[in-house]
Design a protein around this motif. Structure first.
Motif, short mmCIF file in Angstrom:
data_model
loop_
_atom_site.label_atom_id
_atom_site.label_comp_id
_atom_site.label_asym_id
_atom_site.label_seq_id
_atom_site.Cartn_x
_atom_site.Cartn_y
_atom_site.Cartn_z
N LEU A 161 0.83 -1.21 0.00
CA LEU A 161 0.00 0.00 0.00
C LEU A 161 0.86 1.26 0.00
O LEU A 161 0.44 2.31 -0.50
CB LEU A 161 -0.93 0.01 1.22
CG LEU A 161 -1.96 -1.11 1.32
CD1 LEU A 161 -2.68 -1.04 2.66
CD2 LEU A 161 -2.95 -1.03 0.16
N ARG A 162 2.05 1.16 0.55
CA ARG A 162 2.94 2.32 0.61
C ARG A 162 3.30 2.82 -0.79
O ARG A 162 3.50 4.02 -0.98
CB ARG A 162 4.20 1.98 1.39
CG ARG A 162 3.96 1.59 2.84
CD ARG A 162 5.25 1.18 3.52
NE ARG A 162 6.21 2.27 3.47
CZ ARG A 162 7.53 2.10 3.56
NH1 ARG A 162 8.05 0.88 3.67
NH2 ARG A 162 8.34 3.14 3.52
N ASP A 163 3.38 1.91 -1.74
CA ASP A 163 3.69 2.30 -3.12
C ASP A 163 2.54 3.04 -3.78
O ASP A 163 2.72 3.62 -4.85
CB ASP A 163 4.05 1.05 -3.95
CG ASP A 163 5.32 0.38 -3.47
OD1 ASP A 163 6.28 1.09 -3.16
OD2 ASP A 163 5.33 -0.86 -3.39
N ALA A 241 4.06 -1.96 12.24
CA ALA A 241 4.72 -0.86 11.55
C ALA A 241 6.09 -1.28 11.02
O ALA A 241 6.46 -0.97 9.87
CB ALA A 241 4.86 0.34 12.48
N ALA A 242 6.86 -1.99 11.83
CA ALA A 242 8.19 -2.42 11.40
C ALA A 242 8.10 -3.41 10.25
O ALA A 242 8.93 -3.40 9.33
CB ALA A 242 8.94 -3.04 12.58
N GLY A 243 7.10 -4.28 10.27
CA GLY A 243 6.92 -5.20 9.16
C GLY A 243 6.58 -4.48 7.87
O GLY A 243 7.09 -4.81 6.80
N ALA A 244 5.73 -3.46 7.98
CA ALA A 244 5.36 -2.68 6.80
C ALA A 244 6.53 -1.87 6.26
O ALA A 244 6.54 -1.48 5.09
CB ALA A 244 4.19 -1.76 7.13
N ALA A 245 7.51 -1.61 7.12
CA ALA A 245 8.64 -0.76 6.73
C ALA A 245 9.58 -1.44 5.75
O ALA A 245 10.33 -0.76 5.03
CB ALA A 245 9.42 -0.32 7.97
N GLY A 246 9.58 -2.77 5.71
CA GLY A 246 10.47 -3.47 4.79
C GLY A 246 11.93 -3.16 5.05
O GLY A 246 12.44 -3.34 6.16
N GLU A 247 12.62 -2.63 4.03
CA GLU A 247 14.04 -2.34 4.15
C GLU A 247 14.32 -0.91 4.60
O GLU A 247 15.48 -0.48 4.66
CB GLU A 247 14.73 -2.60 2.81
CG GLU A 247 14.66 -4.06 2.36
CD GLU A 247 15.32 -4.28 1.00
OE1 GLU A 247 15.78 -3.29 0.40
OE2 GLU A 247 15.36 -5.44 0.56
N ASP A 248 13.25 -0.17 4.92
CA ASP A 248 13.45 1.21 5.38
C ASP A 248 13.81 1.26 6.85
O ASP A 248 13.24 0.52 7.67
CB ASP A 248 12.17 2.03 5.15
CG ASP A 248 11.97 2.37 3.68
OD1 ASP A 248 12.97 2.40 2.94
OD2 ASP A 248 10.81 2.59 3.28
#
Length: 273
Positions: A161-163, A241-248
């Motif tokens: 969804l972030r994309d 939140a950390a899971g959604a962050a991916g490599e960020d």
């Protein structure tokens, strides 16, 4: 379009929207303005500590019009008259259901009000008068469990969804012990675990994303973890939140240690300049 950042709000109690002199008030205001004025999301998806659905199944609100749930007791009568105007998105809810299904996560849509884990802090961050959130808002539940890996996977599932310019926000508290509040409140020094666990969480969240998942799981084995969170509901949104962050990378943008609580705020990813 750059990836939308991910946020974690320490949301406080239902009094947070009225306590304008509390140190967190201007902090939440600033984060809200960052989101509306710099990120400019197409929509917001929120995971609150106050909605734990089933041990192995996620629920999400698929209604367009949403009431509030006054999920607290013993507060002044005006607290039960709070409002927060918002619009849901059945289309976005359907998109989230598809993402969860693709990730092998069981889920179902239903109509549910926004709980105070959303509307109390959001009334500060996204004041309807001064900084309205002029985009759809969809709330998704947590699992009714303390499993950090399951909640990390939940975040990973919705990360696409972030994309699409959609901001993902988890809301809870980085230390949350209501039981100890009765004898710790008003004292000049916070309880030791409020400091030690909050600091350990910061170190884990800010670790290299390649090892962040393992570091964040490890802190739940600390001797102060169960003091900081007698039940882990207020901590699990950090894992989403950390899971959604991916490599960020994650960064703690602010914290406060107060009695038996800690108020850390986190952002993952970059804010558009």
């Amino acid at each position: 379009m750059p990836k939308a950042p991910v946020y974690f709000f320490s949301h406080g109690g239902p009094d947070v929207q009225y306590n304008t002199k509390h140190p967190v008030y201007p902090v939440l205001q600033a984060i809200g303005k960052e989101i509306t004025q710099k990120v400019k999301p197409k929509a917001v998806v929120v995971f609150s500590a106050h909605w734990q659905a089933e041990p192995n199944k996620i629920h999400l609100n698929n209604a367009e019009d949403t009431d509030l749930i006054y999920d607290f007791y013993g507060f002044p009568p005006e607290f039960y008259k709070a409002t927060f105007p918002s619009k849901g998105s059945p289309e976005l809810a359907s998109r989230i259901l598809n993402l969860l299904s693709t990730a092998g996560i069981r889920a179902r849509g239903l109509k549910r009000g926004l709980d105070h884990g959303v509307f109390s802090g959001f009334n500060v961050a996204f004041s309807p008068e001064s900084n309205p959130l002029n985009c759809p808002l969809v709330q998704v539940s947590l699992f009714n469990s303390e499993d950090p890996h399951a909640h990390f996977r939940l975040g990973e599932a919705v990360a696409p969804l972030r994309d699409e310019g959609i901001v993902i926000i988890g809301t809870g508290m980085t230390v949350h012990n209501l039981r100890d509040m009765r004898f710790a409140w008003g004292k000049p020094e916070p309880l030791p675990y409020a400091v030690s666990f909050d600091n350990a969480l910061k170190e884990a969240v800010e670790a290299d994303p390649a090892v962040r998942k393992e570091r964040m799981a490890e802190i739940l084995k600390r001797p102060d973890a169960r003091q900081a969170h007698p039940w882990m509901d207020h901590l699990m949104p950090v894992y989403v939140a950390a899971g959604a962050a991916g490599e960020d990378k994650g960064v703690q943008t602010w914290t406060l240690h107060e009695a038996s609580f800690a108020w850390a705020q986190y952002r993952f990813g970059e804010v558009p300049s």
